[in-house]
Design a protein around this motif. Structure first.
Motif, mmCIF file in Angstrom:
data_model
loop_
_atom_site.group_PDB
_atom_site.id
_atom_site.type_symbol
_atom_site.label_atom_id
_atom_site.label_comp_id
_atom_site.label_asym_id
_atom_site.label_seq_id
_atom_site.Cartn_x
_atom_site.Cartn_y
_atom_site.Cartn_z
ATOM 1 N N LEU A 39 0.796 -1.224 0.000
ATOM 2 C CA LEU A 39 0.000 0.000 0.000
ATOM 3 C C LEU A 39 0.831 1.277 0.000
ATOM 4 C CD1 LEU A 39 -2.271 -2.040 0.610
ATOM 5 C CD2 LEU A 39 -3.207 -0.386 2.236
ATOM 6 N N LEU A 40 2.098 1.192 0.371
ATOM 7 C CA LEU A 40 2.904 2.411 0.379
ATOM 8 C C LEU A 40 3.047 2.945 -1.046
ATOM 9 C CD1 LEU A 40 5.807 1.824 2.925
ATOM 10 C CD2 LEU A 40 3.845 3.353 3.160
ATOM 11 N N PRO A 41 2.841 4.226 -1.250
ATOM 12 C CA PRO A 41 2.848 4.760 -2.615
ATOM 13 C C PRO A 41 4.251 4.946 -3.195
ATOM 14 C CG PRO A 41 2.385 6.509 -1.039
ATOM 15 C CD PRO A 41 2.410 5.229 -0.261
ATOM 16 N N GLY A 42 4.402 4.500 -4.447
ATOM 17 C CA GLY A 42 5.585 4.832 -5.224
ATOM 18 C C GLY A 42 6.882 4.198 -4.811
ATOM 19 N N VAL A 43 6.845 3.064 -4.114
ATOM 20 C CA VAL A 43 8.100 2.471 -3.634
ATOM 21 C C VAL A 43 8.429 1.131 -4.294
ATOM 22 C CG1 VAL A 43 8.000 3.654 -1.420
ATOM 23 C CG2 VAL A 43 6.977 1.383 -1.647
ATOM 24 N N THR B 51 -3.984 6.180 -5.113
ATOM 25 C CA THR B 51 -4.221 4.743 -5.240
ATOM 26 C C THR B 51 -4.075 4.059 -3.890
ATOM 27 O OG1 THR B 51 -3.377 4.796 -7.507
ATOM 28 C CG2 THR B 51 -3.513 2.644 -6.439
ATOM 29 N N SER B 52 -3.074 4.476 -3.116
ATOM 30 C CA SER B 52 -2.865 3.890 -1.791
ATOM 31 C C SER B 52 -4.068 4.108 -0.885
ATOM 32 C CB SER B 52 -1.615 4.487 -1.142
ATOM 33 O OG SER B 52 -0.453 4.122 -1.852
ATOM 34 N N LEU B 53 -4.627 5.298 -0.933
ATOM 35 C CA LEU B 53 -5.802 5.591 -0.112
ATOM 36 C C LEU B 53 -7.007 4.765 -0.557
ATOM 37 C CD1 LEU B 53 -5.369 9.451 0.184
ATOM 38 C CD2 LEU B 53 -5.030 7.760 2.005
ATOM 39 N N LYS B 54 -7.127 4.569 -1.872
ATOM 40 C CA LYS B 54 -8.221 3.715 -2.369
ATOM 41 C C LYS B 54 -8.039 2.282 -1.898
ATOM 42 C CE LYS B 54 -10.537 1.945 -6.491
ATOM 43 N NZ LYS B 54 -10.507 0.571 -5.929
ATOM 44 N N LEU C 229 2.542 -2.981 6.284
ATOM 45 C CA LEU C 229 2.938 -2.491 4.967
ATOM 46 C C LEU C 229 4.288 -3.107 4.607
ATOM 47 C CD1 LEU C 229 1.941 1.268 5.339
ATOM 48 C CD2 LEU C 229 0.526 -0.703 4.717
ATOM 49 N N THR C 230 4.317 -3.868 3.526
ATOM 50 C CA THR C 230 5.466 -4.728 3.242
ATOM 51 C C THR C 230 6.016 -4.490 1.838
ATOM 52 O OG1 THR C 230 3.932 -6.485 2.580
ATOM 53 C CG2 THR C 230 4.761 -6.526 4.850
ATOM 54 N N PRO C 231 6.656 -3.360 1.581
ATOM 55 C CA PRO C 231 7.280 -3.154 0.274
ATOM 56 C C PRO C 231 8.408 -4.153 0.030
ATOM 57 C CG PRO C 231 8.012 -1.481 1.830
ATOM 58 C CD PRO C 231 6.900 -2.229 2.501
ATOM 59 N N THR D 261 5.722 5.016 6.409
ATOM 60 C CA THR D 261 4.551 4.454 7.094
ATOM 61 C C THR D 261 3.916 5.488 8.011
ATOM 62 O OG1 THR D 261 5.508 2.233 7.002
ATOM 63 C CG2 THR D 261 3.744 2.599 8.590
ATOM 64 N N ALA D 262 4.735 6.247 8.717
ATOM 65 C CA ALA D 262 4.199 7.307 9.576
ATOM 66 C C ALA D 262 3.471 8.356 8.744
ATOM 67 C CB ALA D 262 5.336 7.951 10.374
ATOM 68 N N ASP D 263 4.044 8.693 7.591
ATOM 69 C CA ASP D 263 3.395 9.668 6.708
ATOM 70 C C ASP D 263 2.063 9.136 6.189
ATOM 71 O OD1 ASP D 263 5.618 11.266 7.064
ATOM 72 O OD2 ASP D 263 6.523 10.755 5.118
ATOM 73 N N PHE D 264 2.039 7.864 5.828
ATOM 74 C CA PHE D 264 0.812 7.273 5.290
ATOM 75 C C PHE D 264 -0.261 7.167 6.369
ATOM 76 C CE2 PHE D 264 -1.524 3.418 3.584
ATOM 77 C CZ PHE D 264 -2.203 4.140 2.619
ATOM 78 N N GLN D 265 0.149 6.854 7.590
ATOM 79 C CA GLN D 265 -0.824 6.811 8.689
ATOM 80 C C GLN D 265 -1.461 8.185 8.895
ATOM 81 O OE1 GLN D 265 -1.627 3.827 11.183
ATOM 82 N NE2 GLN D 265 -3.251 5.202 10.545
ATOM 83 N N GLN D 266 -0.662 9.232 8.758
ATOM 84 C CA GLN D 266 -1.202 10.585 8.887
ATOM 85 C C GLN D 266 -2.186 10.886 7.761
ATOM 86 O OE1 GLN D 266 -0.920 12.724 11.354
ATOM 87 N NE2 GLN D 266 -2.223 14.225 10.284
#
Length: 256
Positions: free
Chosen positions: A10-14, A23-26, A41-43, A61-66
């Protein structure tokens, strides 16, 4: 109810998972709609294409949680990695560049190359086990060698490895052959958990709940509950054991 997905991209762009934040939020909303409350989250890491270092994943991950909080998507996420088995793995561990499924560093999501099981894999697993690490072999049913020779998973189970089966595999999204092998692994007690392995790709949708319901229907509620509890135990760093049996040997036909 707590439903944990221990493998998703789910992490974007990695990596080859989500290309961007939208897309990650969707995908995160899809997870919530499927009943998922927590996701690791397992890139991809060290697979020859992607390097996602521990420090970077922690921050992302902290940024995505926010971002999830701002969009009011009720999904709790944790940092992890899908670690490809490779000759530099022990050095990466020494440098503290590996993330585990649990904070205590007990369970590692370990990926084999898609086409084969490396010759050195058993030796590497032995060295990991010496350090108290329990490898969780991810999607073994989709490894080409194990798909043709599923009995070759057995030595790793004997070493104390766990396995993560993909929910879509059990539901037949990758074809009947993979569905059949997945079912045989479940029947033999060789599966520990389901996970989505969600990407922004076809056949990588959130179907955890559907797979667990099929498991209840086919093998009973107790086994489905065990799969869910195993995921909780793994992320908490608690003991998980498999009561497994060898797969039945294929019948051989002789022609005279």
């Amino acid at each position: 109810m707590v439903l944990i997905d221990l493998h998703c991209h789910l992490l974007p762009g990695v990596d080859d998972g989500s290309p961007d934040l939208a897309t990650s939020l969707k995908l995160a909303q899809d997870a919530v709609n499927d009943g998922v409350t927590h996701a690791l989250l397992t890139p991809h890491h060290m697979n020859g294409h992607y390097l996602n270092h521990k420090a970077d994943v922690l921050q992302l991950t902290a940024d995505f949680q926010q971002a999830l909080k701002e969009k009011e998507i009720p999904l709790t996420v944790f940092p992890g990695q899908e670690v490809r088995i490779n000759g530099e793995l022990l050095e990466a561990l020494r440098k503290d560049d590996i993330l585990f499924a649990d904070e205590g560093g007990r369970y590692m999501l370990l990926e084999f190359p898609s086409q084969e099981v490396p010759q050195y894999a058993k030796e590497m697993v032995f060295k990991l086990r010496q350090q108290g690490i329990v490898p969780i072999i991810v999607h073994p049913e989709r490894n080409a060698e194990l798909l043709e020779h599923p009995e070759r998973l057995q030595p790793f189970l004997e070493q104390g490895c766990l396995t993560q089966l993909t929910s879509s595999s059990y539901l037949g999204r990758f074809g009947k052959k993979i569905e059949k092998v997945t079912t045989s692994m479940i029947k033999a007690g060789q599966g520990a958990i389901f996970a989505s392995d969600a990407h922004a790709l076809s056949h990588r949708e959130y179907e955890l709940s559907e797979a667990l319901q099929k498991l209840r229907d086919e093998f009973g509620a107790e086994l489905a509950d065990t799969y869910e509890q195993n995921a909780r135990d793994i992320i908490n760093g608690d003991q998980v054991n498999l009561d497994w049996q060898p797969l039945p040997k294929k019948k051989r036909f002789w022609f005279f």
